[in-house]
Design a protein around this motif. Structure first.
Motif, PDB file in Angstrom:
ATOM      1  N   LEU A 514       0.829  -1.212   0.000  1.00  0.00           N
ATOM      2  CA  LEU A 514       0.000   0.000   0.000  1.00  0.00           C
ATOM      3  C   LEU A 514       0.865   1.265   0.000  1.00  0.00           C
ATOM      4  N   LYS A 515       1.926   1.256   0.817  1.00  0.00           N
ATOM      5  CA  LYS A 515       2.788   2.431   0.962  1.00  0.00           C
ATOM      6  C   LYS A 515       3.463   2.779  -0.368  1.00  0.00           C
ATOM      7  N   SER A 516       3.853   1.730  -1.104  1.00  0.00           N
ATOM      8  CA  SER A 516       4.532   1.959  -2.387  1.00  0.00           C
ATOM      9  C   SER A 516       3.563   2.285  -3.517  1.00  0.00           C
ATOM     10  N   GLY A 517       2.272   1.970  -3.295  1.00  0.00           N
ATOM     11  CA  GLY A 517       1.282   2.166  -4.353  1.00  0.00           C
ATOM     12  C   GLY A 517       1.135   0.962  -5.264  1.00  0.00           C
ATOM     13  N   LEU A 518       1.925  -0.089  -5.027  1.00  0.00           N
ATOM     14  CA  LEU A 518       1.866  -1.273  -5.899  1.00  0.00           C
ATOM     15  C   LEU A 518       0.521  -1.978  -5.789  1.00  0.00           C
ATOM     16  N   ALA A 519       0.009  -2.114  -4.570  1.00  0.00           N
ATOM     17  CA  ALA A 519      -1.268  -2.815  -4.380  1.00  0.00           C
ATOM     18  C   ALA A 519      -2.398  -2.124  -5.140  1.00  0.00           C
ATOM     19  N   ARG A 520      -2.393  -0.772  -5.100  1.00  0.00           N
ATOM     20  CA  ARG A 520      -3.441  -0.038  -5.816  1.00  0.00           C
ATOM     21  C   ARG A 520      -3.276  -0.183  -7.325  1.00  0.00           C
ATOM     22  N   ARG A 521      -2.046  -0.208  -7.807  1.00  0.00           N
ATOM     23  CA  ARG A 521      -1.794  -0.400  -9.233  1.00  0.00           C
ATOM     24  C   ARG A 521      -2.342  -1.749  -9.710  1.00  0.00           C
ATOM     25  N   LEU A 522      -2.224  -2.751  -8.861  1.00  0.00           N
ATOM     26  CA  LEU A 522      -2.626  -4.104  -9.256  1.00  0.00           C
ATOM     27  C   LEU A 522      -4.114  -4.363  -9.074  1.00  0.00           C
ATOM     28  N   PHE A 523      -4.689  -3.819  -7.997  1.00  0.00           N
ATOM     29  CA  PHE A 523      -6.068  -4.185  -7.664  1.00  0.00           C
ATOM     30  C   PHE A 523      -7.049  -3.011  -7.767  1.00  0.00           C
ATOM     31  N   GLY A 524      -6.555  -1.823  -8.047  1.00  0.00           N
ATOM     32  CA  GLY A 524      -7.415  -0.677  -8.330  1.00  0.00           C
ATOM     33  C   GLY A 524      -8.417  -0.373  -7.245  1.00  0.00           C
ATOM     34  N   ASP A 525      -9.690  -0.245  -7.653  1.00  0.00           N
ATOM     35  CA  ASP A 525     -10.751   0.166  -6.739  1.00  0.00           C
ATOM     36  C   ASP A 525     -10.989  -0.828  -5.613  1.00  0.00           C
ATOM     37  N   ARG A 526     -10.609  -2.081  -5.839  1.00  0.00           N
ATOM     38  CA  ARG A 526     -10.820  -3.098  -4.790  1.00  0.00           C
ATOM     39  C   ARG A 526     -10.080  -2.705  -3.500  1.00  0.00           C
ATOM     40  N   ILE A 527      -8.872  -2.146  -3.672  1.00  0.00           N
ATOM     41  CA  ILE A 527      -8.077  -1.732  -2.515  1.00  0.00           C
ATOM     42  C   ILE A 527      -8.754  -0.572  -1.800  1.00  0.00           C
ATOM     43  N   ASP A 528      -9.264   0.394  -2.580  1.00  0.00           N
ATOM     44  CA  ASP A 528      -9.948   1.545  -1.970  1.00  0.00           C
ATOM     45  C   ASP A 528     -11.176   1.092  -1.180  1.00  0.00           C
TER      46      ASP A 528
END
Length: 545
Positions: A514-528
């Motif tokens: 999450l801190k690096s932004g990798l999780a959001r890049r991979l899973f998009g809105d699901r993470i939000d």
């Protein structure tokens, strides 16, 4: 229409994952009922059965659903019905033929599987193999009906029948084995035969669900025939040719893992006998490798592969349309999601092998040692499945045959020498080398035919490895501290060790993601959405696409 399709895909995916989870979890009570001698017998029968059932049915539901969906879109509903009527008879015949072959080949398969000349043991393995072979009569027939419903964008029947089939099979397996052993004081071979015959009973349960859906949906399906254009008259020969071409690649992917296991089954005991190991000890080692450890290793593979394969249809679409940017983006996403999910799970399993093995089965240092070296192979299992599916997406599935044959040849060539050198760990190493070779061939084909640059995936892989390394350090520290006052020899304490250690490890890993932004890049809105539910502060990623 699009929302209906997405809903149907979700239902089918959920049903498949739930079915797989049930199929993995039941091994815990089953091992407690029959012990290692029972699971050894069980596995001797299930590896050949899996190959037979994969050849008889793998790819059929998907191939039939694609065929029917294609001609339904052209409003040629009668073509699909023609396939359905003919296909039921064909599947019934092929299923019965597969049953006869396995039933009468069981003595030969049993002889190939065990070491020594113990007639009683040979008879037991033959009996158990014959008990499971009855399921071959029903399962191919059932798979065609599932494909027919899926072709009409009706995923509920397939999903529910899979889950019911698994529940009925597991219930019959556990109750049957328990009743035979602990109420009637019967023999182990009888208990395990009942457990394997449960595959037939489960298939009947799944088939009844499909019959009920057919009864409910038949008026609607008959109504579609009233709107049939009737402009196409396709022969059964052309129909089956199209089905076979579509299904064949899925057959290969479906039987890859069982074929690797079959090589172990037919060589392991004999190789161990050649270095002086007693037959009973060799069979126990085989059970640890091919049943107990394998069942645990497959858990992260099932989840990661299921998630990654949802991206394959969009890869196919981008490739057909010649959209190079979209294709590269989808491939980047697929490989990264796979590594992001599988790598930490494999490392965690390897690190916590002793308490995990105790929680699933019993405290066994040998079993834990095999699981420790086997767990990382989960990454290769996942990569092979996904790269093979990508070859299907870019219409280069012919190379799947080449990669699989090369991998199997390496496994077959090295298995006995490595087992003689390293015992059980040698079999794991041979599997590792075989899968690695197959994956390298698949990646080369993807590179050449999809003109895909691996630069971004390589960079992100290094980042994921770094995160997994940090997770490993944190988990290792917590694990060592817990061992000061908790024992992995106890089931309850093992569960506590796993929950605390894995919880800390997962927390470190996903925090870094999450801190690096990798999780959001991979899973998009699901993470939000997940962060909103957990009431965590959001943070925008800084990684480039």
């Amino acid at each position: 229409m699009q929302s209906k399709l997405l809903r149907g895909t979700f239902i089918l995916t959920f049903g498949t994952i739930l079915s797989k989870i049930l199929g993995l979890i039941y091994v815990i009570p089953f091992f407690q009922i029959v012990g290692r001698s029972g699971t050894t017998l069980y596995q001797f029968s299930y590896v050949p059965y899996t190959i037979f059932i994969s050849v008889a049915t793998a790819g059929v539901p998907l191939a039939v659903s694609k065929f029917i969906s294609k001609y339904n879109a052209l409003e040629e509903y009668a073509v699909g019905r023609k396939l359905f009527k003919s296909g039921l008879m064909v599947m019934l015949l092929t299923g019965f033929f597969a049953f006869l072959v396995m039933y009468f080949a069981s003595p030969t398969l049993a002889e190939m599987s065990i070491s020594g000349d113990k007639q009683a043991n040979l008879s037991e393995v033959t009996t158990v193999m014959r008990a499971v072979s009855f399921a071959l009569i029903v399962v191919p027939f059932m798979s065609l009906i599932r494909g027919y419903f899926q072709g009409h964008q009706s995923m509920g029947p397939s999903a529910l029948s899979q889950v019911v089939e698994q529940i009925v099979r597991i219930t019959f397996t556990l109750l049957g084995a328990y009743v035979v052993l602990h109420i009637f004081n019967g023999k182990m071979v009888t208990a395990v035969s009942v457990a394997t015959f449960a595959a037939f009973i489960g298939a009947i349960g799944g088939l009844l669900v499909l019959f009920w859906y057919w009864y409910k949906r038949k008026p609607y399906l008959d109504e579609l025939l009233q709107h049939d254009k009737g402009t196409m008259d396709i022969s059964l020969k052309e129909i089956y040719k199209e089905i076979f071409i579509s299904a064949f690649p899925f057959v290969l992917v479906g039987i890859a893992n069982p074929l690797f296991q079959a090589i172990d089954q037919f060589t392991f005991s004999k190789a161990m006998a050649e270095i002086g190991k007693a037959p009973k000890l060799a069979e126990s080692f085989f059970s640890i490798l091919n049943f107990e450890s394998h069942k645990i290793v497959i858990i992260p593979v099932s989840l990661a592969t299921a998630f990654s394969l949802t991206l394959v249809p969009s890869i196919t679409k981008a490739f057909i349309e010649g959209d190079r940017n979209s294709l590269n983006r989808q491939l980047n996403q697929t490989f990264q999601v796979l590594l992001f999910l599988t790598l930490p799970a494999a490392i965690g399993l390897s690190l916590l092998a002793e308490p995990v093995y105790t929680a699933f089965y019993q405290h066994d240092l040998l079993g834990a040692g095999v699981l420790r070296v086997y767990a990382p192979v989960a990454i290769l299992f996942s990569l092979y499945s996904v790269t093979a599916a990508i070859l299907q997406g870019i219409n280069e599935q012919r190379y799947t045959i080449l990669s699989l044959l090369v991998g199997l040849l390496i496994k077959l060539t090295l298995n006995i020498p490595l087992i003689k050198m390293m015992e059980t760990k040698g079999a794991v190493l041979a599997t590792t080398l075989g899968y690695t070779a197959a994956i390298i061939i698949n990646l080369i084909v993807i590179k050449l035919f999809a003109r895909y640059p691996f630069r971004l995936v390589w960079r992100r892989s290094l980042l994921i490895i770094f995160f997994a390394g940090m997770m490993w350090v944190g988990t290792e520290i917590v694990y060592k501290l817990l061992l000061l006052f908790l024992s992995p020899a106890s089931k309850v304490q093992s569960v506590l060790i796993i929950l605390i250690s894995a919880g800390v490890g997962a927390g470190i890993y996903f925090y870094l993601g999450l801190k690096s932004g990798l999780a959001r890049r991979l899973f998009g809105d699901r993470i939000d959405r997940l962060m909103t539910k957990l009431k965590l502060p959001g943070r925008r990623g800084t990684l480039e696409n």
